[in-house]
Scaffold this motif. Structure first.
Motif, short mmCIF file in Angstrom:
data_model
loop_
_atom_site.label_atom_id
_atom_site.label_comp_id
_atom_site.label_asym_id
_atom_site.label_seq_id
_atom_site.Cartn_x
_atom_site.Cartn_y
_atom_site.Cartn_z
N CYS A 115 -117.00 -87.16 18.94
CA CYS A 115 -116.17 -86.58 17.93
C CYS A 115 -115.74 -87.30 16.74
O CYS A 115 -115.42 -88.44 17.11
CB CYS A 115 -114.99 -86.06 18.88
SG CYS A 115 -114.02 -84.69 18.04
N CYS A 117 -113.01 -87.76 15.52
CA CYS A 117 -111.53 -88.33 15.71
C CYS A 117 -111.78 -89.58 16.39
O CYS A 117 -110.85 -90.08 16.16
CB CYS A 117 -110.88 -87.37 16.75
SG CYS A 117 -111.47 -87.19 18.59
N HIS A 139 -114.24 -82.18 20.53
CA HIS A 139 -113.09 -81.35 20.75
C HIS A 139 -113.01 -80.07 19.72
O HIS A 139 -112.97 -80.40 18.22
CB HIS A 139 -112.00 -82.19 20.61
CG HIS A 139 -112.09 -83.55 21.32
ND1 HIS A 139 -112.30 -84.79 20.43
CD2 HIS A 139 -112.22 -83.77 22.55
CE1 HIS A 139 -112.47 -85.77 21.63
NE2 HIS A 139 -112.60 -85.25 22.94
N CYS A 142 -110.62 -80.74 17.05
CA CYS A 142 -110.87 -81.83 15.92
C CYS A 142 -112.01 -81.20 14.92
O CYS A 142 -111.86 -81.83 13.65
CB CYS A 142 -111.47 -82.94 16.39
SG CYS A 142 -110.60 -83.78 17.56
ZN ZN Z 1 -111.87 -85.24 18.70
#
Ligand code: ZN
Ligand code: ZN
Ligand code: ZN
Ligand code: ZN
Length: 425
Positions: A115, A117, A139, A142
């Motif tokens: 991800c 993030c 996610h 995200c």
């Molecule tokens: Zn994420």
């Protein structure tokens, strides 16, 4: 114990991943909270709903659904839940089969969470990349960022591609060879109180090995910095933030060719600058700032250049792309008839063409099409010369090379028209 009760007991041991696996194999939605997923499976087991849904396609009953639950449960017991987790990828996105009871088919090697993030924690709300070779999980919070702050969970797209897979479809001339820097999100560094766009940015390093450098010595290889808007309505393109300021090892690199304040339209796209000249062996520094309220991610990849001929070779031959009857049916649909109309069942193309007039000019070049191409999912009848590989010039929808086919209907007309002209000459 009846089927429902025994499955209920087993499902109680399932984690999100196993639940999603079963739903994938059943061809059902995997979105929602854990209890939603359990309920969705139980609904099938309780009233045989599944056999109603799939009555036409296949004879899937609740026994099969129960068998899936049972198989998954047994695998959890045999290999240990963590082991199972690494094998439990679904297969519904591969090919056309909506349902695959063959649970022992070679699964994708592992469940990856990647991800922008930066964390690879498994959470309740995750979404899987559609690409068969990728299947990475991200996610939802995200990456699915609504255009305006809304209440509740944002709309999750039916077909989702991660940034890496979006990137690989954005420009067929560049093949990704490696990712020295996987996509990272830009973070707001300064949120003004007057409502103007926040300053956002990211600073990262990426590493080029000696092997990378050897590769880059070859003419067709390069290092490219790329940037994408998360949840872009046009998925297969790069996009840089307003007033993008990119620096590689302290050297300013021009990221975009449009003015910094200008918005990228629905049919526009940015490129990724080649940063090979400023990149060196070992650790490289990269920074990007922009002034934008939307969320972007930045990455670095090693690319190999494809020639036009290589790209053309990847487009399926006319005979493999679409049946002529299907192409004719579409044309008839578009001019208001059906394929069974008298005018259309007449296979004499000149008559059909005469009756409503088709445009044999490419909307891109303005000249007569040599090979009429189209994106397979497009509903309209218009075609274009095979020269654009990412966006339909007629409906402006964003597709990638993998969707391009030769239009058998238009191609037959253009080749007949050409032949006619040559015969006259
Ligand atoms: Zn994420
Ligand atoms: Zn797959
Ligand atoms: Zn992907
Ligand atoms: Zn189109």
């Amino acid at each position: 114990m009846d089927l429902l009760t025994s499955c209920k007991d087993k499902l109680a041991y399932f984690r999100i991943k196993e639940l999603k696996d079963v739903l994938t194999l059943l061809g059902l939605s995997k979105q929602g909270k854990k209890q939603d997923l359990v309920d969705r499976i139980l609904a099938i087991l309780s009233d045989g709903q599944v056999s109603k849904i799939w009555a036409k396609k296949s004879a899937i009953g609740k026994e099969e659904a129960a068998k899936l639950v049972d198989d998954t449960y047994r695998k959890m017991q045999v290999s240990g839940a963590t082991d199972l987790a690494s094998k439990g990828q679904g297969t519904s996105n591969c090919g056309n089969s909506k349902f695959n009871v063959e649970i022992d088919e070679p699964f994708h090697s592992d469940t990856k969470v990647r991800c922008p993030c930066g964390t690879s924690l498994e959470t309740e709300l995750m979404i899987k990349c559609e690409d068969c070779k990728c299947h990475v999980w991200q996610h939802i919070g995200c990456i699915i960022i609504p255009e305006e702050a809304m209440e509740g969970t944002p709309q999750v797209p039916d077909v989702f591609y991660c940034e890496i897979c979006r990137l690989s479809r954005a420009d067929p001339f560049w093949v990704t060879v490696a990712h020295p820097l996987y996509p990272v999100k830009l973070a707001a560094t300064n949120v003004p109180t007057d409502g103007s766009s926040p300053v956002q940015g990211v600073e990262k390093t990426f590493h080029l090995t000696r092997a990378d450098k050897d590769l880059l010595a070859k003419q067709e290889y390069d290092v490219q910095a790329w940037c994408m808007l998360l949840n872009d309505k046009v998925p297969f393109r790069m996009q840089w933030p307003h007033y993008a300021d990119l620096q590689v090892n302290g050297i300013a690199v021009r990221a975009i060719n449009r003015p910094g304040s200008q918005l990228l339209g629905a049919n526009g796209r940015d490129d990724g600058p080649i940063i090979t000249p400023c990149a060196k062996d070992g650790i490289n520094k990269l920074s990007l700032t922009g002034c934008d309220a939307r969320i972007f991610c930045l990455g670095v990849r090693i690319v190999k250049r494809r020639t036009v001929q290589q790209i053309l070779n990847m487009i399926p031959k006319e005979s493999e792309g679409e049946r002529f009857e299907d192409a004719l049916a579409r044309v008839c649909r578009c001019v208001g008839g059906t394929a069974t109309d008298n005018a259309c069942s007449d296979s004499d193309l000149e008559v059909v063409a005469d009756s409503f007039g088709v445009n044999l000019r490419c909307p891109m070049s303005g000249s007569r099409m040599k090979v009429a191409g189209r994106f397979k999912p497009c509903a309209h009848m218009g075609c274009f010369d095979l020269e654009v590989f990412w966006q339909c010039p007629i409906c402006l929808k964003n597709y990638s090379l993998e969707n391009i086919i030769v239009d058998p209907y238009f191609n037959r007309i253009t080749s007949k028209a050409l032949r006619g002209r040559y015969n006259r000459d």
